[in-house]
Design a protein around this motif. Structure first.
Motif, PDB file in Angstrom:
ATOM      1  N   PRO A  65      -9.841  -8.277   5.199  1.00 42.81           N
ATOM      2  CA  PRO A  65      -8.409  -7.978   5.292  1.00 42.81           C
ATOM      3  C   PRO A  65      -7.904  -7.491   3.946  1.00 42.81           C
ATOM      4  O   PRO A  65      -8.321  -8.000   2.893  1.00 42.81           O
ATOM      5  N   THR A 121      -4.536  -5.847   1.429  1.00 41.53           N
ATOM      6  CA  THR A 121      -3.130  -5.552   1.153  1.00 41.53           C
ATOM      7  C   THR A 121      -3.074  -4.406   0.156  1.00 41.53           C
ATOM      8  O   THR A 121      -3.754  -4.436  -0.873  1.00 41.53           O
ATOM      9  N   TYR A 134      -7.068  -1.414  -1.907  1.00 43.24           N
ATOM     10  CA  TYR A 134      -6.598  -2.611  -1.213  1.00 43.24           C
ATOM     11  C   TYR A 134      -7.163  -3.861  -1.877  1.00 43.24           C
ATOM     12  O   TYR A 134      -8.351  -3.925  -2.215  1.00 43.24           O
ATOM     13  N   GLU A 190       0.508  -0.737   4.655  1.00 42.73           N
ATOM     14  CA  GLU A 190       0.665  -1.914   3.796  1.00 42.73           C
ATOM     15  C   GLU A 190      -0.441  -2.938   4.021  1.00 42.73           C
ATOM     16  O   GLU A 190      -1.033  -3.459   3.081  1.00 42.73           O
ATOM     17  N   GLN A 191      -0.719  -3.248   5.292  1.00 43.89           N
ATOM     18  CA  GLN A 191      -1.791  -4.173   5.647  1.00 43.89           C
ATOM     19  C   GLN A 191      -2.877  -3.411   6.388  1.00 43.89           C
ATOM     20  O   GLN A 191      -2.586  -2.608   7.273  1.00 43.89           O
ATOM     21  N   SER A 213      -3.805  -2.469  10.058  1.00 46.25           N
ATOM     22  CA  SER A 213      -3.861  -3.729  10.793  1.00 46.25           C
ATOM     23  C   SER A 213      -2.703  -3.802  11.769  1.00 46.25           C
ATOM     24  O   SER A 213      -1.605  -3.293  11.499  1.00 46.25           O
TER      25      SER A 213
END
Length: 393
Positions: free
Chosen positions: A277, A279, A285, A300-301, A380
């Motif tokens: 995951p 950010t 990221y 953003e995600q 995401s």
């Protein structure tokens, strides 16, 4: 080896398709099909599928159970009736929901090899192969002509000496070849395959893949092949259609599907991936294992992915775009490669090194190096629900 030949032209049939369809062996446009559950609700087995398949291609429909690949194949065969959309085979419309066209399976001038082979147990191999010739529409061939065609078909699939054997006297691989000979004996230019190699052991399956592909190239028929086996799809296909919940997620060459997946689903379904995951920060990221530089911005995600064979291990911090620290927790020799399981905090990564590697051992503190072009990133969607269990086939 005796070779089957295909006619240069086919008899005229009703419902000629438009000019675009004539350039393809199979054209599927906006096809939909719903199944009704016991509680009365409906679930989409095919949801707006579009495929244009050129003559001589080997196209594989790939996806997990319930993705709709078998329903799509059976719709082309005429064994399922879609709700809407259209299907053209060889430039002729065989289904059009709006126009009310639904040509019967026996008139679609294609053949099908079933998962179970569907051989008549009371007939010999030769009799099974001759069956389509004895029941085809139009002028009936003489018995000598039919016998010649049967011999050619059995010889072409490598079992010319087994025509007198019954199905229960044949191995699974031999039965599969009988089914293929039966599909080819009437000069079908389009052959549909419903997971035909799933009932044979792994070694025979590998051999049959090679033989099937060589035969398809030699005879030139168009193949539409259903499987859930990624390796099988990559080895056989000129193009792969990856399906999920009745939708074609991506349609491209094996290289395109693997190296440039269009969606996160395709990236994770084809091959192996490490998933992080992320950010968004300046340059890439931020992930639980450190900064990963990415070739593009996905929002953003995002979910950051990379394949095990694209990472590099080293004891010193590498000068690659991304350098992630970790510790080796397991070393597995897989024959073609060595797999290193690397843990960084609560995250575990799989890294592959070609052949047998003894450069690193359990407990070693190491770095995982990544080049920017080897990283995939997808936006995401935290609110997205999991795939529902449905009745799609």
């Amino acid at each position: 080896m005796t070779q089957l030949t295909h006619p240069t032209s086919s008899p005229s049939r009703p419902h000629p398709a438009g000019p675009d369809a004539t350039q393809h062996a199979i054209v599927i446009r906006q096809l939909t099909k719903h199944f009704r559950r016991r509680d009365g609700s409906t679930v989409p087995a095919i949801d707006g599928a579009d495929l244009h398949i050129e003559s001589g291609e080997f196209v594989v429909l790939l996806g997990p159970s319930g993705c709709g690949k078998t329903t799509l194949l059976r719709s082309v065969a005429g064994l399922e009736t879609p709700d809407s959309g259209s299907i053209a085979v060889g430039g002729v419309t065989v289904f059009d929901g709006e126009a009310g066209i639904d040509v019967g399976p026996e008139r679609r001038e294609l053949s099908m090899v079933f998962q179970s082979y569907a051989l008549w147990p009371h007939m010999t191999a030769a009799q099974n192969v001759r069956y389509p010739l004895e029941n085809q529409r139009g002028p009936r061939q003489s018995r000598s002509q039919m016998n010649e065609r049967v011999t050619e078909a059995l010889t072409a699939v490598g079992i010319g000496d087994l025509g007198g054997q019954y199905p229960n006297q044949l191995s699974g691989g031999q039965q599969q070849r009988v089914a293929l000979a039966r599909a080819l004996v009437n000069n079908s230019t389009v052959v549909l395959f419903d997971e035909p190699l799933s009932n044979v052991d792994a070694k025979v399956r590998e051999t049959l893949r090679v033989e099937l592909l060589a035969m398809q190239r030699r005879l030139g028929f168009t193949a539409l092949f259903v499987t859930h086996d990624q390796a099988e799809a990559m080895e056989l296909a000129t193009r792969i259609a990856v399906l999920d919940r009745g939708q074609v997620q991506q349609f491209g060459t094996p290289d395109e599907i693997y190296a440039r997946p269009a969606t996160e689903y395709v990236a994770k379904f084809i091959g192996n991936t490490n998933e992080l995951p992320g950010t968004r920060v300046a340059g890439g990221y931020e992930t639980p294992v450190g900064l990963v530089r990415t070739p593009e911005d996905a929002g953003e995600q995002a979910t950051v992915l990379f394949r095990p064979e694209h990472a590099r291990l080293s004891t010193e911090q590498p000068a690659t775009a991304s350098a992630l620290p970790g510790r080796v927790v397991a070393v597995l020799f897989m024959g073609t490669h060595t797999e290193f399981l690397v843990r960084s905090g609560e995250t575990r990564m799989r890294i592959w090194v070609s052949g047998r590697s003894t450069d690193f051992a359990e407990g070693d503190e190491i770095w995982v190096g990544l080049q920017e072009q080897d990283v995939m990133v997808f936006a995401s969607h935290p609110g997205q629900s999991a795939r529902p269990e449905d009745d799609a086939r």
